[in-house]
Scaffold this motif. Structure first.
Motif, PDB file in Angstrom:
ATOM      1  N   ASN A  88      16.246  -8.808 -13.926  1.00  0.00           N
ATOM      2  CA  ASN A  88      17.421  -8.158 -13.332  1.00  0.00           C
ATOM      3  C   ASN A  88      18.702  -8.573 -14.055  1.00  0.00           C
ATOM      4  O   ASN A  88      19.634  -7.780 -14.170  1.00  0.00           O
ATOM      5  N   ILE A  89      18.746  -9.803 -14.558  1.00  0.00           N
ATOM      6  CA  ILE A  89      19.924 -10.262 -15.291  1.00  0.00           C
ATOM      7  C   ILE A  89      20.115  -9.408 -16.543  1.00  0.00           C
ATOM      8  O   ILE A  89      21.204  -8.884 -16.798  1.00  0.00           O
ATOM      9  N   LEU A  90      19.047  -9.250 -17.321  1.00  0.00           N
ATOM     10  CA  LEU A  90      19.134  -8.438 -18.541  1.00  0.00           C
ATOM     11  C   LEU A  90      19.472  -6.994 -18.235  1.00  0.00           C
ATOM     12  O   LEU A  90      20.277  -6.374 -18.924  1.00  0.00           O
ATOM     13  N   THR A  91      18.857  -6.460 -17.205  1.00  0.00           N
ATOM     14  CA  THR A  91      19.099  -5.071 -16.833  1.00  0.00           C
ATOM     15  C   THR A  91      20.557  -4.856 -16.448  1.00  0.00           C
ATOM     16  O   THR A  91      21.196  -3.896 -16.899  1.00  0.00           O
ATOM     17  N   LEU A  92      21.104  -5.737 -15.654  1.00  0.00           N
ATOM     18  CA  LEU A  92      22.498  -5.590 -15.225  1.00  0.00           C
ATOM     19  C   LEU A  92      23.467  -5.865 -16.367  1.00  0.00           C
ATOM     20  O   LEU A  92      24.514  -5.220 -16.459  1.00  0.00           O
ATOM     21  N   TRP A  93      23.135  -6.804 -17.248  1.00  0.00           N
ATOM     22  CA  TRP A  93      23.983  -7.034 -18.421  1.00  0.00           C
ATOM     23  C   TRP A  93      24.037  -5.800 -19.312  1.00  0.00           C
ATOM     24  O   TRP A  93      25.102  -5.419 -19.780  1.00  0.00           O
ATOM     25  N   GLY A 138      30.911  -8.917 -12.931  1.00  0.00           N
ATOM     26  CA  GLY A 138      29.492  -9.192 -12.810  1.00  0.00           C
ATOM     27  C   GLY A 138      29.001  -9.035 -11.385  1.00  0.00           C
ATOM     28  O   GLY A 138      27.907  -9.454 -11.045  1.00  0.00           O
ATOM     29  N   ALA A 139      29.823  -8.425 -10.529  1.00  0.00           N
ATOM     30  CA  ALA A 139      29.450  -8.218  -9.124  1.00  0.00           C
ATOM     31  C   ALA A 139      28.705  -6.895  -8.982  1.00  0.00           C
ATOM     32  O   ALA A 139      29.149  -5.869  -9.486  1.00  0.00           O
ATOM     33  N   TRP A 140      27.577  -6.940  -8.298  1.00  0.00           N
ATOM     34  CA  TRP A 140      26.743  -5.754  -8.114  1.00  0.00           C
ATOM     35  C   TRP A 140      26.360  -5.621  -6.656  1.00  0.00           C
ATOM     36  O   TRP A 140      26.299  -6.603  -5.923  1.00  0.00           O
ATOM     37  N   GLY A 141      26.092  -4.389  -6.237  1.00  0.00           N
ATOM     38  CA  GLY A 141      25.651  -4.155  -4.873  1.00  0.00           C
ATOM     39  C   GLY A 141      25.297  -2.695  -4.663  1.00  0.00           C
ATOM     40  O   GLY A 141      25.538  -1.855  -5.521  1.00  0.00           O
ATOM     41  N   THR A 142      24.734  -2.424  -3.518  1.00  0.00           N
ATOM     42  CA  THR A 142      24.392  -1.057  -3.168  1.00  0.00           C
ATOM     43  C   THR A 142      25.652  -0.328  -2.698  1.00  0.00           C
ATOM     44  O   THR A 142      26.689  -0.963  -2.439  1.00  0.00           O
ATOM     45  N   TYR A 143      25.564   0.968  -2.562  1.00  0.00           N
ATOM     46  CA  TYR A 143      26.690   1.748  -2.042  1.00  0.00           C
ATOM     47  C   TYR A 143      27.124   1.213  -0.675  1.00  0.00           C
ATOM     48  O   TYR A 143      28.311   1.008  -0.437  1.00  0.00           O
ATOM     49  N   ARG A 156      22.929 -15.041  -6.921  1.00  0.00           N
ATOM     50  CA  ARG A 156      22.833 -14.664  -8.321  1.00  0.00           C
ATOM     51  C   ARG A 156      21.508 -13.959  -8.555  1.00  0.00           C
ATOM     52  O   ARG A 156      20.486 -14.348  -7.994  1.00  0.00           O
ATOM     53  N   TYR A 157      21.545 -12.923  -9.377  1.00  0.00           N
ATOM     54  CA  TYR A 157      20.319 -12.215  -9.721  1.00  0.00           C
ATOM     55  C   TYR A 157      19.484 -13.092 -10.638  1.00  0.00           C
ATOM     56  O   TYR A 157      20.007 -13.979 -11.328  1.00  0.00           O
ATOM     57  N   ARG A 158      18.166 -12.835 -10.657  1.00  0.00           N
ATOM     58  CA  ARG A 158      17.245 -13.645 -11.451  1.00  0.00           C
ATOM     59  C   ARG A 158      16.356 -12.754 -12.302  1.00  0.00           C
ATOM     60  O   ARG A 158      16.255 -11.558 -12.067  1.00  0.00           O
ATOM     61  N   GLY A 159      15.711 -13.379 -13.272  1.00  0.00           N
ATOM     62  CA  GLY A 159      14.699 -12.714 -14.074  1.00  0.00           C
ATOM     63  C   GLY A 159      15.226 -11.541 -14.887  1.00  0.00           C
ATOM     64  O   GLY A 159      16.348 -11.563 -15.393  1.00  0.00           O
ATOM     65  N   VAL A 196      25.988 -11.275  -9.866  1.00  0.00           N
ATOM     66  CA  VAL A 196      25.915 -11.757  -8.493  1.00  0.00           C
ATOM     67  C   VAL A 196      25.998 -10.575  -7.533  1.00  0.00           C
ATOM     68  O   VAL A 196      26.665  -9.586  -7.806  1.00  0.00           O
ATOM     69  N   ASN A 197      25.301 -10.681  -6.399  1.00  0.00           N
ATOM     70  CA  ASN A 197      25.317  -9.630  -5.393  1.00  0.00           C
ATOM     71  C   ASN A 197      26.587  -9.734  -4.572  1.00  0.00           C
ATOM     72  O   ASN A 197      26.954 -10.821  -4.112  1.00  0.00           O
ATOM     73  N   ILE A 198      27.266  -8.616  -4.369  1.00  0.00           N
ATOM     74  CA  ILE A 198      28.552  -8.576  -3.677  1.00  0.00           C
ATOM     75  C   ILE A 198      28.440  -9.023  -2.212  1.00  0.00           C
ATOM     76  O   ILE A 198      29.347  -9.664  -1.689  1.00  0.00           O
TER      77      ILE A 198
END
Length: 83
Positions: A54-59, A70-75, A49-52, A42-44
């Motif tokens: 991007n889910i595999l990449t972040l996992w 599972g929280a992701w975001g830019t700087y 929630r991320y899709r496609g 999920v984006n902070i």
């Protein structure tokens, strides 16, 4: 001569192949995992929630880095969140 551009598709493919080749390891119930988060990333900032792919990449990135969330975001998004 131009420098080669970073091929994100090949990078993602390589991460997935490496994860498959490393094997599943010992089976553990999801709530007993020591690292990573099996929930959809999920984006902070937006809480979306991320899709496609991007889910595999972040996992795979979370697994490789041993990240617990599972929280992701830019700087900038993390800075605005007070991190």
């Amino acid at each position: 001569m131009k420098p080669e551009r970073f091929d994100i598709h090949q990078h993602i493919t390589n991460q997935i192949i490496a994860a498959i080749e490393s094997g599943a390891g010992e089976f553990r119930l999801p709530w007993h995992r020591s690292a990573g988060n099996i929930m959809r990333p999920v984006n902070i900032a937006s809480k979306s929630r991320y899709r496609g792919v991007n889910i595999l990449t972040l996992w795979t990135a979370a697994d490789a880095g041993g990240y617990m969330s599972g929280a992701w975001g830019t700087y900038k998004q993390w800075a605005e969140a007070g991190a």
